[in-house]
Design a protein around this motif. Sequence first.
Motif, PDB file in Angstrom:
ATOM      1  N   LEU A 244       0.770  -1.162  -0.049  1.00  0.00           N
ATOM      2  CA  LEU A 244      -0.114   0.060  -0.172  1.00  0.00           C
ATOM      3  C   LEU A 244       1.015   1.440  -0.206  1.00  0.00           C
ATOM      4  CD1 LEU A 244      -3.071   0.786   0.162  1.00  0.00           C
ATOM      5  CD2 LEU A 244      -2.657   1.141   2.746  1.00  0.00           C
ATOM      6  N   PHE A 245       1.810   1.215   0.864  1.00  0.00           N
ATOM      7  CA  PHE A 245       2.816   2.502   0.808  1.00  0.00           C
ATOM      8  C   PHE A 245       3.617   2.596  -0.471  1.00  0.00           C
ATOM      9  CE2 PHE A 245       3.865   2.936   5.468  1.00  0.00           C
ATOM     10  CZ  PHE A 245       2.516   3.017   5.955  1.00  0.00           C
ATOM     11  N   LYS A 246       3.831   1.527  -1.071  1.00  0.00           N
ATOM     12  CA  LYS A 246       4.265   1.548  -2.312  1.00  0.00           C
ATOM     13  C   LYS A 246       3.471   2.300  -3.381  1.00  0.00           C
ATOM     14  CE  LYS A 246       6.055  -2.372  -3.965  1.00  0.00           C
ATOM     15  NZ  LYS A 246       6.446  -3.437  -4.431  1.00  0.00           N
ATOM     16  N   GLU A 247       2.179   2.012  -3.308  1.00  0.00           N
ATOM     17  CA  GLU A 247       1.162   2.659  -4.034  1.00  0.00           C
ATOM     18  C   GLU A 247       0.895   3.943  -3.971  1.00  0.00           C
ATOM     19  OE1 GLU A 247      -2.367   0.346  -5.359  1.00  0.00           O
ATOM     20  OE2 GLU A 247      -1.310  -1.583  -4.875  1.00  0.00           O
ATOM     21  N   ALA A 248       0.819   4.166  -2.701  1.00  0.00           N
ATOM     22  CA  ALA A 248       0.468   5.516  -2.219  1.00  0.00           C
ATOM     23  C   ALA A 248       1.737   6.587  -2.571  1.00  0.00           C
ATOM     24  CB  ALA A 248       0.276   5.513  -0.743  1.00  0.00           C
ATOM     25  N   ASN A 249       2.812   6.125  -2.837  1.00  0.00           N
ATOM     26  CA  ASN A 249       3.954   7.040  -3.404  1.00  0.00           C
ATOM     27  C   ASN A 249       3.835   7.121  -4.867  1.00  0.00           C
ATOM     28  OD1 ASN A 249       5.134   7.777  -0.922  1.00  0.00           O
ATOM     29  ND2 ASN A 249       6.112   5.688  -0.909  1.00  0.00           N
ATOM     30  N   SER A 250       2.980   6.165  -5.442  1.00  0.00           N
ATOM     31  CA  SER A 250       2.925   6.331  -7.043  1.00  0.00           C
ATOM     32  C   SER A 250       2.195   7.305  -7.596  1.00  0.00           C
ATOM     33  CB  SER A 250       2.496   4.960  -7.624  1.00  0.00           C
ATOM     34  OG  SER A 250       0.945   5.001  -7.342  1.00  0.00           O
ATOM     35  N   HIS A 251       2.375   7.616  -8.885  1.00  0.00           N
ATOM     36  CA  HIS A 251       1.845   8.696  -9.459  1.00  0.00           C
ATOM     37  C   HIS A 251       0.299   8.784  -9.410  1.00  0.00           C
ATOM     38  CE1 HIS A 251       2.870  12.296 -11.763  1.00  0.00           C
ATOM     39  NE2 HIS A 251       2.215  12.180 -12.580  1.00  0.00           N
ATOM     40  N   ASP A 252      -0.015   7.482  -9.746  1.00  0.00           N
ATOM     41  CA  ASP A 252      -1.609   7.817  -9.923  1.00  0.00           C
ATOM     42  C   ASP A 252      -2.489   7.438  -8.614  1.00  0.00           C
ATOM     43  OD1 ASP A 252      -0.624   6.760 -12.406  1.00  0.00           O
ATOM     44  OD2 ASP A 252      -1.225   4.767 -11.758  1.00  0.00           O
ATOM     45  N   PHE A 253      -1.853   7.408  -7.617  1.00  0.00           N
ATOM     46  CA  PHE A 253      -2.603   7.006  -6.346  1.00  0.00           C
ATOM     47  C   PHE A 253      -3.674   8.043  -6.067  1.00  0.00           C
ATOM     48  CE2 PHE A 253      -3.736   6.343  -1.856  1.00  0.00           C
ATOM     49  CZ  PHE A 253      -3.796   5.010  -1.912  1.00  0.00           C
ATOM     50  N   PHE A 254      -3.499   9.349  -6.329  1.00  0.00           N
ATOM     51  CA  PHE A 254      -4.609  10.448  -6.143  1.00  0.00           C
ATOM     52  C   PHE A 254      -5.360  10.767  -7.574  1.00  0.00           C
ATOM     53  CE2 PHE A 254      -1.411  10.739  -2.763  1.00  0.00           C
ATOM     54  CZ  PHE A 254      -2.152  10.490  -1.740  1.00  0.00           C
ATOM     55  N   SER A 255      -4.972  10.123  -8.323  1.00  0.00           N
ATOM     56  CA  SER A 255      -5.511  10.494  -9.841  1.00  0.00           C
ATOM     57  C   SER A 255      -7.006  10.683  -9.895  1.00  0.00           C
ATOM     58  CB  SER A 255      -4.932   9.717 -10.750  1.00  0.00           C
ATOM     59  OG  SER A 255      -5.376   8.471 -10.690  1.00  0.00           O
ATOM     60  N   LYS A 256      -7.879   9.874  -9.012  1.00  0.00           N
ATOM     61  CA  LYS A 256      -9.060   9.959  -9.141  1.00  0.00           C
ATOM     62  C   LYS A 256      -9.811  10.961  -8.532  1.00  0.00           C
ATOM     63  CE  LYS A 256      -9.189   5.651  -7.082  1.00  0.00           C
ATOM     64  NZ  LYS A 256      -9.906   4.250  -6.382  1.00  0.00           N
ATOM     65  N   ARG A 257      -8.925  11.850  -7.768  1.00  0.00           N
ATOM     66  CA  ARG A 257      -9.626  12.928  -6.928  1.00  0.00           C
ATOM     67  C   ARG A 257     -10.350  14.088  -7.953  1.00  0.00           C
ATOM     68  NH1 ARG A 257      -7.079  14.283  -0.988  1.00  0.00           N
ATOM     69  NH2 ARG A 257      -6.973  12.106  -0.584  1.00  0.00           N
ATOM     70  N   GLU A 258      -9.466  14.100  -8.928  1.00  0.00           N
ATOM     71  CA  GLU A 258     -10.275  15.417  -9.850  1.00  0.00           C
ATOM     72  C   GLU A 258     -11.977  14.927 -10.368  1.00  0.00           C
ATOM     73  OE1 GLU A 258      -9.024  17.632 -13.634  1.00  0.00           O
ATOM     74  OE2 GLU A 258      -7.759  17.433 -12.353  1.00  0.00           O
ATOM     75  N   SER A 259     -11.825  13.847 -10.946  1.00  0.00           N
ATOM     76  CA  SER A 259     -13.259  13.248 -11.323  1.00  0.00           C
ATOM     77  C   SER A 259     -14.057  13.204 -10.220  1.00  0.00           C
ATOM     78  CB  SER A 259     -12.826  12.073 -12.049  1.00  0.00           C
ATOM     79  OG  SER A 259     -12.372  10.888 -11.288  1.00  0.00           O
ATOM     80  N   GLN A 260     -13.759  12.636  -9.019  1.00  0.00           N
ATOM     81  CA  GLN A 260     -14.459  12.516  -7.895  1.00  0.00           C
ATOM     82  C   GLN A 260     -14.970  13.942  -7.517  1.00  0.00           C
ATOM     83  OE1 GLN A 260     -11.778  10.775  -5.243  1.00  0.00           O
ATOM     84  NE2 GLN A 260     -12.629   8.753  -5.440  1.00  0.00           N
TER      85      GLN A 260
END
Length: 316
Positions: A244-260
């Motif tokens: 999870l930590f690895k993913e949370a550091n990745s580029h797209d982890f927060f990418s959903k926020r705009e569409s949300q």
Amino acid sequence: VSLKLKDYIEGFKQGDTTVLAQAITLIESQKDDHKKLALQLLSAVKNINQSVILGISGTPGVGKSTFIETFGLELIKRGKKIAVLAVDPSSGVTGGSILGDKTRMQELSQKAFIRPSPSGKTLGGVALKTREAILLCESFGFDYILIETVGVGQSESQIASLVDHFILLMQPGAGDDLQAIKRGILEHADSIIVNKADGDLVKKANITKAQLESSLDILRQKNIHIHLVSALKKQGISEFVDELFKEANSHDFFSKRESQEKLWIEQILEDALIEALEANKKYHAQKLKLIDDVYNNNESIEKAVEDIVKGLSYGN
Ligand code: GDP
């Protein structure tokens, strides 16, 4: 609630969780002056922090609270500040919360902020209030915010639109009947945890994992990871956190926020418009006339509704 805006801001700065709890109570309140203050507070805390927001869902008995206890303690061990909001989609109906009971997470409740999410009259209402509670928790400065919800189907899509990463809990044996697993729920999952992989259930848990991996196209499309875990025996948790930590550091982890956010703009605007209309006398009179037209004058519902909508003049 007798605090002023500056008291909330100050309390947040001080890391006072009592003030945070009061702030969540404030946003739940239906009183006009509370609503006004809540709006000011939400404006003041906007975009202050960026926490990782996780959804955790699964049917009753799958081990959500046991998992959150073990998982939450592991996050704390790694220096993270965490909050748990438990969403009970039925609370509007029952008037009480079956989740968010601190006795279910005994050790965690001493080290984390745990609270039932604000209730609402409708599922949409619950989600709207949960969103506001998340904003408050974010600005308070938590690193991880865990949103727990019962996997009853409808609530998942609402909650999925609030979180960065959605964790679905399953039990050994659940894979035997994959047809029964709602596609809709799986669509939202970013991780699947097969819990209770201990003792006699280890073999069954492995089979479940293999079945999920081989038979669900959707998992292959999204590259969802499936983890074998025992929340009770605290096994597999640290590996899950590593990933999870690895993913949370990745580029797209927060990418959903705009569409949300776009989705929420629509939703919040729609809710506010309906509320404003309901409070409008002219609209009310027209609605009564509509009912009368349909029943007594044999008007079609479609025509009567069209007349009302045409009659609404924007700006009044
Ligand atoms: P919830 O309803 O999803 O919150 O589930 P709970 O966390 O309350 O757990 C339901 C039951 O499953 C309890 O009796 C737990 O002790 C048990 N349980 C939870 N996790 C595990 C696990 O990893 N292994 C085993 N064997 N039992 C578990």
